[in-house]
Design a protein around this motif. Structure first.
Motif, PDB file in Angstrom:
ATOM      1  N   ASP A 225      -7.601  37.821  23.967  1.00 39.61           N
ATOM      2  CA  ASP A 225      -6.475  38.095  23.044  1.00 39.61           C
ATOM      3  C   ASP A 225      -6.363  37.642  21.765  1.00 39.61           C
ATOM      4  OD1 ASP A 225      -5.089  39.188  25.489  1.00 39.61           O
ATOM      5  OD2 ASP A 225      -4.447  37.687  25.678  1.00 39.61           O
ATOM      6  N   HIS A 249      -0.971  47.105  16.699  1.00 36.78           N
ATOM      7  CA  HIS A 249      -0.277  46.357  16.714  1.00 36.78           C
ATOM      8  C   HIS A 249       0.339  45.923  15.887  1.00 36.78           C
ATOM      9  CE1 HIS A 249      -3.324  44.061  19.908  1.00 36.78           C
ATOM     10  NE2 HIS A 249      -3.213  45.181  20.510  1.00 36.78           N
ATOM     11  N   GLU A 315       2.567  42.391  19.406  1.00 34.94           N
ATOM     12  CA  GLU A 315       1.377  41.370  19.957  1.00 34.94           C
ATOM     13  C   GLU A 315       2.546  39.640  20.324  1.00 34.94           C
ATOM     14  OE1 GLU A 315      -3.290  39.356  19.937  1.00 34.94           O
ATOM     15  OE2 GLU A 315      -1.954  40.947  18.607  1.00 34.94           O
ATOM     16  N   MET A 387       2.033  42.607  25.553  1.00 33.63           N
ATOM     17  CA  MET A 387       2.647  43.167  24.339  1.00 33.63           C
ATOM     18  C   MET A 387       3.733  43.533  24.871  1.00 33.63           C
ATOM     19  SD  MET A 387      -0.377  44.175  22.419  1.00 33.63           S
ATOM     20  CE  MET A 387       1.103  46.034  22.287  1.00 33.63           C
TER      21      MET A 387
END
Length: 499
Positions: A225, A249, A315, A387
């Motif tokens: 991530d 994102h 995110e 997410m």
């Protein structure tokens, strides 16, 4: 006209390699220092995103929390040791102390983030020469887009819908970082300002956003991530400078188109809503999730949230535990009964093979509580970072279908069926004989619920169309009314802070 004082002394949270540093509030020295460099602007913009993913906003409540409770998506019961006391919210008791606390936190948080957008916008034009490449256009475009996006959600929560009250008072539309009193504007005026900000952002990003590059390929973040490694499939979504990575994102060009599609449809302007929705669809930038990815047995190869289809998402790498508590803690989490889940996904009809039903819910034995696993993580070994979905490809298909239904119902059903086919549902809808809008909107509301479960959008759908809220058994228990659809504003003279 009643006035609300917007005292915005918001902290500008800075981001550097994932670490956030708060700039001291009310410090002119810090503000001057921050906006002397390109890096300062980039950090300030990152700070807006970090503010938006706090638990009171899109990191929890506005995606997974009280909005979906009000849409009657959960079997909320009064359990004395519950982590999430939502029973009164589910009954639309807007005087309940737990609801008031969440509502006020959302209001303050959204205006705090808007204040940070305004700080950027008030300083950026005078510093255009310090930016490299297209960063000036991208930073200004994202700041405008976020300001419009956040005001749209405030409007959809705290004001009558455009369909029932375009001239009614709504919310303050704040465009200056100031301690001046800001008056509320009408619903129509607020929407016009939202559309202006989003369209200006679209123009800026049209010539600068890396996502528009033909070589930019949407892929998975296989290696964790942190966003610092290239995906194994050769996708270049992680490539480039840190600021330009993972454009989905951030509120990118196509995300702005998606937000415009929402805002125009909220205003009843189907022509412009369709144009923006079809811009996203026609780009073919966002591939439908492969069934093998959605249904993979190996957790490290599983994509529960249909990651490639996210046009824009928040995110939230630090929220794995919170989401596990929220949805997977039995009677003290947000759950539903199996018969409720079976009804929502129409298992007795064509929904038995619906991949969403099969992959998003954990079933114990018949008649027991069902846990949502849409956001389940396996030691962060999934195919993508965690997410909070904001705008999906499927929503663009739903918007396009609604926009063309009156003029071309066959085309509308093609849009509609495209989503169903990609969710494993073989039975397709088509119009035979009499044109039937009620049949269409009933089916559309069901698909919105299935597709956007635990994403905070269903309540807005009911409100926009002034349709009754359907409970888990299909009963229209909550008819459309301002008492349900318009959240009461917090008390006068609210002072905003980024704390």
């Amino acid at each position: 006209m009643r006035k609300y004082a917007i005292w915005i002394f918001a902290l500008v949270a800075l981001a550097s390699c994932g670490d956030y540093l708060d700039i001291k509030p009310q410090s002119e020295v810090d503000r001057e220092s921050l906006f002397q460099t390109e890096e300062g602007f980039l950090e300030a913009l990152n700070g807006v995103y970090s503010r938006c993913i706090k638990p009171e906003l899109y990191g929890n409540e506005l995606t997974f929390g009280f909005l979906d409770v009000m849409a009657q998506n959960y079997d909320v019961v009064d359990v004395t040791n519950t982590l999430f006391p939502y029973e009164q919210t589910a009954q639309y008791n807007y005087k309940d102390k737990d609801f008031v606390k969440r509502r006020d936190a959302a209001w303050i948080g959204l205006y705090g983030a808007i204040g940070n957008c305004n700080l950027i916008l008030e300083n950026i034009d005078a510093r255009e020469n310090i930016f490299t490449g297209d960063n000036y256009l991208i930073v200004k475009g994202e700041a405008l887009a976020l300001r419009g996006y956040l005001h749209l959600d405030l409007l959809r929560m705290f004001a009558p819908s455009y369909a029932v009250g375009p001239t009614a008072e709504s919310i303050p539309y704040v465009t200056r970082y100031s301690n001046k009193v800001v008056q509320k504007v009408t619903v129509a005026a607020a929407l016009d300002s939202i559309l202006a900000d989003l369209n200006n952002a679209k123009d800026l990003l049209r010539s600068s956003d890396p996502i528009l590059n033909g070589a930019y390929v949407v892929g998975y973040t296989f290696d964790g991530d942190d966003g610092n490694t290239l995906p194994d499939d050769g996708s270049n979504e992680e490539a480039g400078a840190l600021f330009l990575r993972n454009r989905r994102h951030r509120l990118n060009f196509y995300g702005v188109c998606g937000a415009l599609a929402r805002a125009y449809l909220y205003k009843g302007d189907k022509e412009n809503a369709l144009t923006n929705a079809e811009t996203v669809i026609a780009s073919k930038k966002f591939p439908w999730t492969e069934p093998n990815d959605f249904a993979a047995v190996d957790e490290a190869k599983k994509d529960r949230i249909l990651y490639k289809e996210l046009i824009f998402g928040w995110e939230i790498p630090n929220y794995t535990g919170a989401l596990s508590d929220r949805f997977q803690r039995g009677s003290i989490g947000l759950t539903l009964k199996q018969n409720s889940c079976d009804f929502i996904y129409e298992v007795a009809a064509e929904g038995a093979e619906d991949l969403r039903y099969k992959q998003w819910f954990k079933f114990a034995s018949q008649g027991t509580t069902v846990s949502l696993e849409k956001y389940k993580r396996s030691n962060d070994g999934n195919m993508h970072t965690i997410m909070a979905p904001a705008i999906r490809l499927s929503e663009m298909y739903y918007i396009a279908a609604e926009c063309v239904f009156n003029s071309d119902s066959e085309r509308a059903w093609r849009y509609f069926n495209e989503v169903r086919l990609n969710r494993g549902i073989g039975g397709l809808y088509e119009i035979h004989g009499e044109y039937d809008p009620e049949f269409f909107y009933t089916k559309l509301s069901k698909e919105y619920r299935k597709e956007l479960f635990a994403e905070g959008q269903l309540f807005y759908f009911y409100k926009r169309l002034n349709r009754p809220v359907i409970n888990q058994s299909g009963t229209e228990t909550y008819g459309p009314s301002s008492q349900i659809f318009v959240l009461p504003l917090p008390d006068d003279e609210i002072q905003f802070s980024g704390n």
